[in-house]
Design a protein around this motif. Structure first.
Motif: not given
Length: 434
Positions: A237-264
Motif C-alpha cells: 500500500t505504501l509503495l503506491y502512496g507516500p513511498l512510491k518511487s515512480r519518476g524519481l531516478d536515483d542518481p547513483r543507479t539511474g533507476r527508480w528505487p524500490y521505495a522512496v521517502v520524501q522530505l519537504r
C-alpha cells in the motif's frame, strides 16, 4: 456595524479580513496564547500544524484553481502565502512561521479589527461567525451542541507528520530532486531497497501506538491517514502512496528505487524538513525507532514528533446553507474545517465566503452566489447539499464542480477547460461589484 468572529485560524483570519476591508468593525476572539490546543505551538494566527504545503499550484489541479480564485478575490491568506513562499516543485509551500507571523501582523494592524484574547465560552448575541476550528474548546463545544441539537456530534481523527533537522539527514543515502524533475530540486529523497523496506514495513505495522480516546482505524480521514494505518492495509500500500518511487531516478543507479521517502522543506531557511505522508500516532519513542530504519534517517534529529487529534465537524448539509449560515438562525455563520471543508486552502475559502456574505447581510446588499462552476462555489454547494447522506469532510476536487457538458480529450485538457470557465464566471461576479 459590528460582527463577532470566533477563532483566528486560516478561516477566521480570512473572515475577519473580508469584513474589515468592507468597513465593518470586527471583534476577533482568539484563545491563544492564554489557552493552547494540542495542535498548536505558537501565539500566531493561521498557524499551520499538519503540513507546510498548501498543495498543487497548477490550474489543472482543483486546489490550484481554488487558490487562483482566492487570489482574484483579494484573499488575505493567499497574499501572505505568496509572500512567504518556499520552493516545493509544483506545490505552493510556505515558511510556516513566517506565514503565520505575517497573517497575524496584517490582522492586528487593520483599524477595523479588534483582537480580544481569551477563550469564548458563550455564543455572543448579534451577528457571529464561528471559526473555532476542529479543536474547539470543550466549553464552547457544549454550547454548540445545545444550539445544534442532534446534528452536532460528528468527528474524525487526523494526524500530523514529524519534523527533522536538515543537517541530521544523511545525504550519502539520499539526494535532492523532484518527481520527473518537475520544477526545482526541492525534496530530499530517501530510498530503500526491498530488504530495507520489508524490515521497515514489518516494524511499522507492529509498533506501539499512543492511546487516543475513541480512536479506530475506520474513523481516520482518508486525506490525512496515519502512515501505520495505511501500512496495515497491505505490504504494497505504501509503495503506491507516500513511498512510491515512480519518476524519481536515483542518481547513483539511474533507476527508480524500490521505495522512496520524501522530505519537504518546512521553513524558508531549509533547516527543517517534514516527512511527506508520515502523519502518525505512534508513541514518540516508537517513531524514533521505526523511522530511523530509513537509511537516510538513521541518525535523524526529530524536532517534532507526529501527533494525532480528534477533529469535530458539523453535519453541515442539515445545518448550513451555501453561504455557511445556520439555517435556523441566519445571524450565525460557521467557517473552516468544522464545516466539513478539509484542508488549509479550503478553510480559507469558507472563511472568505462566510465573511463576504455576512458583510452583505450587515450592509443590506445583495448576497453574491458563487456558482458551482467555480471551485469556491462547489465547496459551498457540497457542504450545504441535503442530498448528501453520510457526510464526511472533503478536499476540493473537480468531481464536485459542475461538469463542462461537452467532451474534451485528455484529463489535463478537460481540467484546464473547467478552470478557464471557473475564472470567467468569477470575473462576472467581481464585475457585478463584489
Amino acid at each position: 456595524m459590528n460582527v463577532t468572529v470566533i477563532g483566528a485560524g486560516l478561516a477566521g483570519s480570512e473572515c475577519a479580513w473580508q469584513l474589515a476591508r468592507r468597513g465593518i468593525h470586527v471583534e476577533l476572539h482568539e484563545m491563544k496564547p492564554e489557552k493552547m490546543t494540542p495542535a498548536h505551538t505558537t501565539e500566531y494566527f493561521a498557524e499551520l500544524c499538519c503540513s507546510n504545503s498548501l498543495r498543487g499550484a497548477a490550474l489543472e489541479n482543483a486546489v490550484g484553481l481554488l487558490k487562483e480564485e482566492l487570489r482574484r478575490l483579494d484573499s488575505l491568506i493567499l497574499q501572505c502565502a505568496d509572500a512567504t513562499r518556499v520552493e516545493a516543485g509544483g506545490a505552493l509551500a510556505v515558511d510556516r512561521h513566517g506565514f503565520a507571523r505575517l497573517v497575524t501582523e496584517k490582522v492586528r494592524s487593520h483599524p477595523n479589527i479588534t483582537v480580544i484574547p481569551g477563550e469564548v465560552t458563550e455564543i455572543p448575541e448579534g451577528e457571529v461567525i464561528i471559526a473555532s476550528g476542529p479543536l474547539t474548546s470543550d466549553a464552547l463545544a457544549e454550547k454548540l451542541q445545545a444550539l445544534l441539537g442532534e446534528h452536532s456530534d460528528l468527528h474524525f481523527f487526523d494526524a500530523a507528520a514529524p519534523l527533522v533537522s536538515a543537517e541530521s539527514v544523511d545525504m550519502d543515502y539520499s539526494w535532492m530532486g523532484s518527481r520527473y524533475d518537475k520544477g526545482t530540486d526541492d525534496y530530499v529523497n530517501c530510498p530503500m531497497n526491498q530488504e530495507e523496506y520489508d524490515a521497515f514495513w514489518k516494524e511499522l505495522t507492529t509498533a506501539q501506538e499512543a492511546e487516543v480516546h475513541g480512536f479506530e482505524d475506520s474513523q481516520v480521514f482518508e486525506g490525512c491517514m496515519p502512515v501505520e494505518v495505511m501500512a496495515r492495509r497491505g505490504h504494497d500500500t505504501l509503495l503506491y502512496g507516500p513511498l512510491k518511487s515512480r519518476g524519481l531516478d536515483d542518481p547513483r543507479t539511474g533507476r527508480w528505487p524500490y521505495a522512496v521517502v520524501q522530505l519537504r522543506r518546512d521553513n524558508a531557511e531549509g533547516s527543517v524538513y517534514n516527512l511527506v505522508g508520515f502523519q502518525t500516532h505512534l508513541k514518540f519513542p516508537e517513531q524514533r525507532r521505526v523511522f530511523s530504519l530509513i537509511p537516510a534517517l538513521r541518525n535523524a534529529e526529530f524536532l517534532r514528533y507526529g501527533v494525532m487529534h480528534r477533529n469535530t465537524f458539523l453535519d453541515s448539509p442539515r445545518l448550513l446553507d451555501r453561504y455557511y449560515r445556520l439555517k435556523s438562525r441566519p445571524e450565525i455563520s460557521f467557517a473552516g474545517q468544522m464545516t466539513g471543508v478539509e484542508g488549509y486552502v479550503e478553510s480559507a475559502a469558507s472563511g472568505l465566503v462566510a465573511g463576504v456574505c455576512m458583510a452583505c447581510r450587515v450592509l443590506e446588499k445583495p448576497v453574491p452566489v458563487f456558482p458551482q462552476q467555480t471551485a469556491i462555489g462547489a465547496l459551498a454547494a457540497y457542504i450545504s447539499d441535503p442530498s448528501v447522506g453520510a457526510f464526511q469532510p472533503m478536499n476540493v476536487n473537480f468531481g464536485i464542480i459542475t461538469p463542462l457538458g461537452y467532451k474534451v480529450k485528455g484529463k489535463r485538457n478537460k481540467n484546464e477547460a473547467i478552470a478557464a470557465r471557473a475564472l470567467q464566471a468569477l470575473e462576472q461576479i467581481r464585475e457585478a461589484g463584489l
